[in-house]
Design a protein around this motif. Structure first.
Motif, mmCIF file in Angstrom:
data_model
loop_
_atom_site.group_PDB
_atom_site.id
_atom_site.type_symbol
_atom_site.label_atom_id
_atom_site.label_comp_id
_atom_site.label_asym_id
_atom_site.label_seq_id
_atom_site.Cartn_x
_atom_site.Cartn_y
_atom_site.Cartn_z
ATOM 1 N N UNK A 249 -39.420 0.264 26.445
ATOM 2 C CA UNK A 249 -40.166 -0.165 27.523
ATOM 3 C C UNK A 249 -39.398 0.020 28.797
ATOM 4 N N UNK A 250 -40.309 -0.226 29.723
ATOM 5 C CA UNK A 250 -39.687 -0.567 31.085
ATOM 6 C C UNK A 250 -39.987 -1.852 31.844
ATOM 7 N N UNK A 251 -39.317 -2.373 32.620
ATOM 8 C CA UNK A 251 -39.545 -3.572 33.093
ATOM 9 C C UNK A 251 -39.572 -3.752 34.699
ATOM 10 N N UNK A 252 -40.231 -4.595 35.361
ATOM 11 C CA UNK A 252 -39.978 -4.659 36.825
ATOM 12 C C UNK A 252 -39.749 -6.118 37.264
ATOM 13 N N UNK A 253 -38.820 -6.240 38.135
ATOM 14 C CA UNK A 253 -38.514 -7.605 38.763
ATOM 15 C C UNK A 253 -38.961 -7.455 40.249
ATOM 16 N N UNK A 254 -39.950 -8.483 40.404
ATOM 17 C CA UNK A 254 -40.883 -8.075 41.671
ATOM 18 C C UNK A 254 -40.760 -9.266 42.634
ATOM 19 N N UNK A 255 -39.514 -9.760 42.936
ATOM 20 C CA UNK A 255 -39.417 -10.896 43.665
ATOM 21 C C UNK A 255 -39.715 -10.737 45.144
ATOM 22 N N UNK A 256 -40.001 -9.426 45.513
ATOM 23 C CA UNK A 256 -40.333 -9.399 46.930
ATOM 24 C C UNK A 256 -41.815 -8.960 47.075
ATOM 25 N N UNK A 257 -42.274 -8.101 46.369
ATOM 26 C CA UNK A 257 -43.848 -7.937 46.327
ATOM 27 C C UNK A 257 -44.717 -8.481 45.636
ATOM 28 N N UNK A 258 -44.287 -9.317 44.644
ATOM 29 C CA UNK A 258 -44.945 -10.111 43.610
ATOM 30 C C UNK A 258 -44.284 -11.258 43.276
ATOM 31 N N UNK A 259 -44.056 -12.366 44.153
ATOM 32 C CA UNK A 259 -43.172 -13.300 43.964
ATOM 33 C C UNK A 259 -43.806 -14.132 42.761
ATOM 34 N N UNK A 260 -42.631 -14.960 42.103
ATOM 35 C CA UNK A 260 -43.003 -15.559 41.003
ATOM 36 C C UNK A 260 -42.339 -17.116 40.982
ATOM 37 N N UNK A 261 -42.577 -17.514 42.143
ATOM 38 C CA UNK A 261 -41.641 -18.921 42.583
ATOM 39 C C UNK A 261 -42.495 -20.089 41.710
ATOM 40 N N UNK A 262 -43.930 -19.977 41.656
ATOM 41 C CA UNK A 262 -44.494 -21.119 40.972
ATOM 42 C C UNK A 262 -44.360 -21.224 39.543
ATOM 43 N N UNK A 263 -43.710 -20.119 38.926
ATOM 44 C CA UNK A 263 -43.536 -20.226 37.322
ATOM 45 C C UNK A 263 -42.266 -19.923 37.209
ATOM 46 N N UNK A 264 -41.089 -20.262 37.929
ATOM 47 C CA UNK A 264 -39.780 -19.981 37.850
ATOM 48 C C UNK A 264 -39.247 -21.233 36.953
ATOM 49 N N UNK A 265 -38.471 -20.897 36.149
ATOM 50 C CA UNK A 265 -37.920 -22.009 35.087
ATOM 51 C C UNK A 265 -36.502 -22.022 35.065
ATOM 52 N N UNK A 266 -35.859 -21.359 36.108
ATOM 53 C CA UNK A 266 -34.126 -21.003 35.994
ATOM 54 C C UNK A 266 -33.731 -21.966 37.150
ATOM 55 N N UNK A 267 -32.628 -22.398 36.600
ATOM 56 C CA UNK A 267 -31.492 -22.979 37.303
ATOM 57 C C UNK A 267 -30.252 -22.247 37.373
ATOM 58 N N UNK A 268 -29.443 -22.537 38.296
ATOM 59 C CA UNK A 268 -28.087 -21.618 38.400
ATOM 60 C C UNK A 268 -26.964 -22.688 38.676
ATOM 61 N N UNK A 269 -25.891 -22.194 38.135
ATOM 62 C CA UNK A 269 -24.590 -23.013 38.366
ATOM 63 C C UNK A 269 -23.437 -21.928 38.581
ATOM 64 N N UNK A 270 -22.980 -22.532 39.962
ATOM 65 C CA UNK A 270 -22.046 -21.470 40.534
ATOM 66 C C UNK A 270 -20.938 -21.437 39.749
ATOM 67 N N UNK A 271 -19.659 -20.592 39.998
ATOM 68 C CA UNK A 271 -18.640 -20.647 39.342
ATOM 69 C C UNK A 271 -17.663 -21.741 39.577
ATOM 70 N N UNK A 272 -17.887 -22.537 41.049
ATOM 71 C CA UNK A 272 -17.097 -23.760 41.204
ATOM 72 C C UNK A 272 -18.184 -24.936 41.205
ATOM 73 N N UNK A 273 -19.192 -24.758 40.394
ATOM 74 C CA UNK A 273 -19.541 -25.867 39.785
ATOM 75 C C UNK A 273 -20.797 -26.572 40.827
ATOM 76 N N UNK A 274 -21.440 -25.732 41.556
ATOM 77 C CA UNK A 274 -22.622 -26.228 42.317
ATOM 78 C C UNK A 274 -23.903 -26.026 41.461
ATOM 79 N N UNK A 275 -24.859 -26.961 41.471
ATOM 80 C CA UNK A 275 -26.261 -26.467 40.808
ATOM 81 C C UNK A 275 -27.089 -26.316 41.829
#
Length: 337
Positions: A249-275
């Motif tokens: 398989x191949x895959x494409x991450x298209x956050x510029x040409x085909x944004x997926x903000x509306x279906x994003x289910x990710x959160x992020x935690x920085x190394x110093x603990x910011x959410x």
């Protein structure tokens, strides 16, 4: 408890990206250019990083929101001492089904087996070309391709699922799209093309440098027969295709040409603990500070729910070249990919 909180959310929270260090052994042109991240750059001290205990505590709370996937990132996460211990602890959390890692692969020959034994399931390895000189230029440290290929093989030998991340930048490595595809098709490893993104403010991003999914697909279609693969879950970021007649398989991450903000289910935690709610965020909310002030799990749960429910990030959908210049965003090395 898990089901109750999960059902309360207006938007699901499915996975968490946890940066375990902001340091890296590369000075990659995409996220840590050497002219800005030189030998005197003030990286976080150990006491400023979230401890493993704190990471596990936060992840246990996030699991009650429905988080099932954890990806450890950096910087370069394999620079964090005793990482297999953290992997094992995260795997023991009720509700967590998948612990993965994003890495440049240099340290995998020494660490892949221990990570797999601790319960790591997958690694995403960054490699933007097979050309020796160009790769040395991109990583900013003169590291050749062979150490990365050894890391890839070590991960495969350890039984880990491997995906390769190739950031494509026009005029830099777009001519290597086909050679990379041929190589990893034969290896049976999924190659994912990532549109060059304006993460942070230091990588000199312009629309002119973006090679879109459509452009890449058109190039590949001249050499390969590709057929679409259905998404396996809501919010799956990669748009996947299969080489016809194979499992490759191949895959494409298209956050510029085909944004997926509306279906994003990710959160992020920085190394110093910011959410953070978004890769392109301007600021986060410090969980580390409230933890070290003695906050209860109940308060942390309330805090995280309030932040997530106020989520209104649509940066990729609204991006213009001017807004990209004006908005001061968190650097990739700090928040992870």
């Amino acid at each position: 408890m898990i089901q109750t909180l999960k059902d309360q959310l207006k938007r699901p929270m499915r996975d968490i990206r946890i940066s375990v260090t902001d340091q890296c052994n590369f000075r990659c042109a995409y996220c840590m250019p050497a002219e800005l991240f030189g030998p005197d750059f003030p990286f976080l001290q150990e006491k400023e990083l979230l401890s493993f205990e704190e990471i596990v505590r936060i992840t246990k709370i996030l699991a009650t929101f429905g988080v099932e996937k954890v990806r450890l990132t950096g910087g370069e996460p394999l620079l964090r001492k005793d990482l297999p211990i953290l992997v094992e602890q995260l795997n023991a959390i009720e509700g967590i089904k998948d612990v993965a890692l994003t890495t440049n692969g240099v340290h995998l020959p020494k660490q892949a087996r221990a990570l797999a034994e601790a319960g790591l399931k997958r690694v995403n390895i960054s490699l933007d070309t097979l050309d020796e000189e160009l790769f040395k230029k991109i990583n900013g440290r003169g590291v050749g391709v062979k150490p990365i290929l050894k890391g890839i093989q070590a991960a495969i030998d350890a039984g880990l699922e491997v995906k390769i991340n190739m950031v494509v930048k026009k005029g830099l490595n777009d001519q290597h799209i086909v050679p990379m595809t041929k190589y990893f098709k034969e290896l049976g490893v999924q190659l994912r093309f990532i549109e060059f993104m304006d993460v942070g403010t230091s990588n000199g991003w312009k629309f002119d440098y973006v090679v879109t999914k459509k452009e890449i697909f058109d190039i590949l279609s001249q050499h390969f027969e590709l057929e679409p693969v259905k998404p396996t879950y809501f919010g799956e970021v990669a748009k996947r295709y299969r080489h016809k007649g194979t499992d490759a398989q191949i895959g494409f991450i298209t956050s510029v040409s085909e944004a997926f903000c509306s279906s994003c289910t990710r959160a992020r935690l920085s190394a110093d603990g910011k959410f953070y709610n978004c890769l392109f965020a301007t600021e986060g909310s410090s969980l580390k500070d409230v933890i070290r002030e003695g906050a209860s799990d109940e308060y942390l749960t309330y805090m995280i729910k309030r932040i997530w429910e106020k989520r209104a990030d649509r940066y990729s959908e609204e991006r213009t070249e001017e807004s990209a210049k004006q908005r001061k965003k968190i650097e990739m090395s700090y928040i992870g990919g």
